[in-house]
Design a protein around this motif. Structure first.
Motif, short mmCIF file in Angstrom:
data_model
loop_
_atom_site.label_atom_id
_atom_site.label_comp_id
_atom_site.label_asym_id
_atom_site.label_seq_id
_atom_site.Cartn_x
_atom_site.Cartn_y
_atom_site.Cartn_z
N PRO A 240 0.29 -3.47 17.18
CA PRO A 240 1.49 -2.77 16.67
C PRO A 240 2.33 -3.64 15.74
CG PRO A 240 1.21 -2.40 19.03
CD PRO A 240 0.22 -3.45 18.64
N ASP A 241 2.51 -4.91 16.09
CA ASP A 241 3.33 -5.80 15.25
C ASP A 241 2.68 -6.00 13.88
OD1 ASP A 241 5.13 -6.05 17.32
OD2 ASP A 241 4.28 -7.94 18.04
N GLU A 242 1.35 -6.15 13.88
CA GLU A 242 0.65 -6.35 12.61
C GLU A 242 0.70 -5.09 11.75
OE1 GLU A 242 -0.51 -7.22 15.51
OE2 GLU A 242 -1.01 -9.36 15.43
N MET A 243 0.50 -3.93 12.37
CA MET A 243 0.56 -2.68 11.61
C MET A 243 1.98 -2.43 11.08
SD MET A 243 -2.36 -1.26 11.25
CE MET A 243 -3.08 -2.90 11.12
N GLU A 244 2.96 -2.83 11.85
CA GLU A 244 4.34 -2.71 11.36
C GLU A 244 4.54 -3.56 10.11
OE1 GLU A 244 8.92 -3.20 13.07
OE2 GLU A 244 7.27 -4.27 14.05
N GLN A 245 3.97 -4.77 10.12
CA GLN A 245 4.07 -5.66 8.96
C GLN A 245 3.42 -5.02 7.74
OE1 GLN A 245 5.42 -9.06 9.51
NE2 GLN A 245 5.72 -8.85 7.33
N VAL A 246 2.27 -4.36 7.92
CA VAL A 246 1.56 -3.72 6.81
C VAL A 246 2.41 -2.61 6.21
CG1 VAL A 246 -0.41 -2.24 6.23
CG2 VAL A 246 -0.75 -4.27 7.64
N VAL A 247 2.91 -1.71 7.05
CA VAL A 247 3.68 -0.56 6.55
C VAL A 247 4.98 -1.02 5.90
CG1 VAL A 247 4.82 1.59 7.20
CG2 VAL A 247 2.66 0.95 8.29
N ILE A 248 5.65 -2.00 6.50
CA ILE A 248 6.90 -2.51 5.94
C ILE A 248 6.67 -3.09 4.55
CG2 ILE A 248 8.56 -4.40 6.14
CD1 ILE A 248 8.70 -3.87 9.12
N ASN A 249 5.64 -3.92 4.41
CA ASN A 249 5.39 -4.56 3.11
C ASN A 249 5.09 -3.52 2.03
OD1 ASN A 249 5.76 -7.33 3.55
ND2 ASN A 249 3.74 -7.54 4.49
N LEU A 250 4.29 -2.51 2.37
CA LEU A 250 3.92 -1.51 1.37
C LEU A 250 5.11 -0.63 0.98
CD1 LEU A 250 0.38 -0.42 2.62
CD2 LEU A 250 0.95 -1.99 0.76
N ILE A 251 5.92 -0.21 1.96
CA ILE A 251 7.08 0.62 1.64
C ILE A 251 8.13 -0.18 0.88
CG2 ILE A 251 9.03 1.88 2.65
CD1 ILE A 251 7.20 2.85 4.84
N ASP A 252 8.36 -1.40 1.30
CA ASP A 252 9.35 -2.26 0.63
C ASP A 252 8.97 -2.47 -0.83
OD1 ASP A 252 11.64 -3.96 0.51
OD2 ASP A 252 10.33 -5.70 0.68
N ASN A 253 7.69 -2.77 -1.10
CA ASN A 253 7.23 -2.95 -2.48
C ASN A 253 7.37 -1.66 -3.29
OD1 ASN A 253 6.56 -5.62 -2.32
ND2 ASN A 253 4.35 -5.32 -2.20
#
Length: 349
Positions: A240-253
């Protein structure tokens, strides 16, 4: 009276030895070729043909040097034949880098042995490592130089000017925060590469919706419409923590690179044994020649804008490493001036 063969004699029968040699050549992991006095291929294993990207039938009883058309390779074979000693070097053939060893043999039928080792991945990793060290040094040197310059200016008398001092102190704080972000992202990358993710079943739908809500104020401030279209109970087995990092990075960009009035949409769905998620924007897009490299560490399409927005140049590298560590894939489809779509997959099982 005929003497019964001993167990040792049965073990070393010529037929058994031949089978062992065939198995060894087939599974040794390196390319092996035997050449006659004229440099023609007498025999080879499948790995040799694979490394040379030539059909086995096209090599048998043909000149090896003529078949591959490489002056470096020809020089190695000629040196071994002329001087009777082993010659070896790295040879580049097409996109592959091979370590070639040519060994003279004391046999009449095949007096030369050629052994091929594939060095392509190793050399590529060495290049990546060198580039990474150089990029880290550059990324750290820039804020450190700025901090030092500001501090020396303050020490030289600017501290007495309240307006100038406040500006310089703000710069020092901002650059320090940037150094912190870089170090944190480097630690994340190191952690991803050093251990397998801890996986458990959880709802990717809930995670995406929660992150979208979290980024809504940032999107509104940028005058960008942010929404999500995901089915309920979209379960995956991942960290979950890793998937959160993925989604956050893509939305932020996506928000950072989408002009005012644009939109960012997050979509996810299950297809067979994997979940496919996309983050699509109507932003500035990515040039075709930049797209293959955007997942590299510290690679930036727009360096000035990336630094200005607080980017470290590591976000997409983190995304790629996390997704691949979970057995998934990540890709980008983009048209300059029309937007970008980042897609990643997560295996369900």
């Amino acid at each position: 009276m005929t003497r019964a063969r001993t167990s040792a004699e049965r073990r070393i029968s010529p037929r058994s030895v031949a089978r062992d040699h065939e198995a060894l050549l087939a599974h040794c992991g390196v390319g092996v070729l035997f050449l006659d006095k004229r440099g023609r291929v007498r025999s080879l294993n499948a790995r040799a043909a694979q490394l040379l990207v030539i059909n086995e039938e096209s090599l048998l009883d043909h000149s090896l040097t003529a078949a591959i058309d490489s002056s470096e390779f020809t020089a190695l074979v000629r040196a071994a034949r002329t001087h009777g000693v082993t010659s070896s070097d790295e040879v580049t053939l097409r996109d592959a880098i091979l370590r070639v060893h040519v060994h003279p043999l004391k046999t009449e039928r095949a007096p030369m042995l050629v052994v091929l080792h594939d060095m392509t991945m190793l050399r590529r990793m060495e290049t990546i490592r060198r580039d990474f060290v150089a990029n880290v040094s550059h990324e750290l040197r820039t804020p450190l130089a700025s901090i030092r310059a500001m501090a020396e200016t303050l020490r030289g008398g600017a501290l007495d000017d309240a307006v100038v001092a406040d500006h310089f102190l703000d710069t020092i704080i901002n650059e320090s925060q940037r150094l912190t972000r870089i170090s944190e992202d480097l630690l994340i990358l190191s952690r991803i590469e050093s251990r397998a993710p801890f996986k458990k079943d959880f709802s990717l739908s809930n995670l995406i919706c929660e992150i979208v809500q979290r980024f809504t104020p940032q999107a509104e401030a940028a005058h960008v419409l942010l929404d999500a279209h995901v089915p309920d109970a979209l379960l995956v087995r991942a960290g979950p923590d890793e998937m959160e990092q993925v989604v956050i990075n893509l939305i932020d960009n996506a928000i950072k690179y989408t002009p005012a009035g644009g939109h960012v949409r997050v979509v996810a769905e299950r297809l067979e044994k994997e979940v496919v998620a996309t983050v699509a924007d109507s932003g500035i897009g990515i040039a075709v020649h930049d797209q293959p490299r955007i997942f590299e560490r510290f690679y930036r399409v727009d360096k000035a804008r990336s630094r200005q927005s607080g980017g470290t140049g590591l976000g997409l590298a983190i995304v790629k490493h996390i997704v691949e560590a979970h057995g998934g894939r990540v890709a980008v489809f983009s048209t300059p001036g029309k937007g970008s779509t980042f897609t990643f997959t997560v295996p369900v099982d």
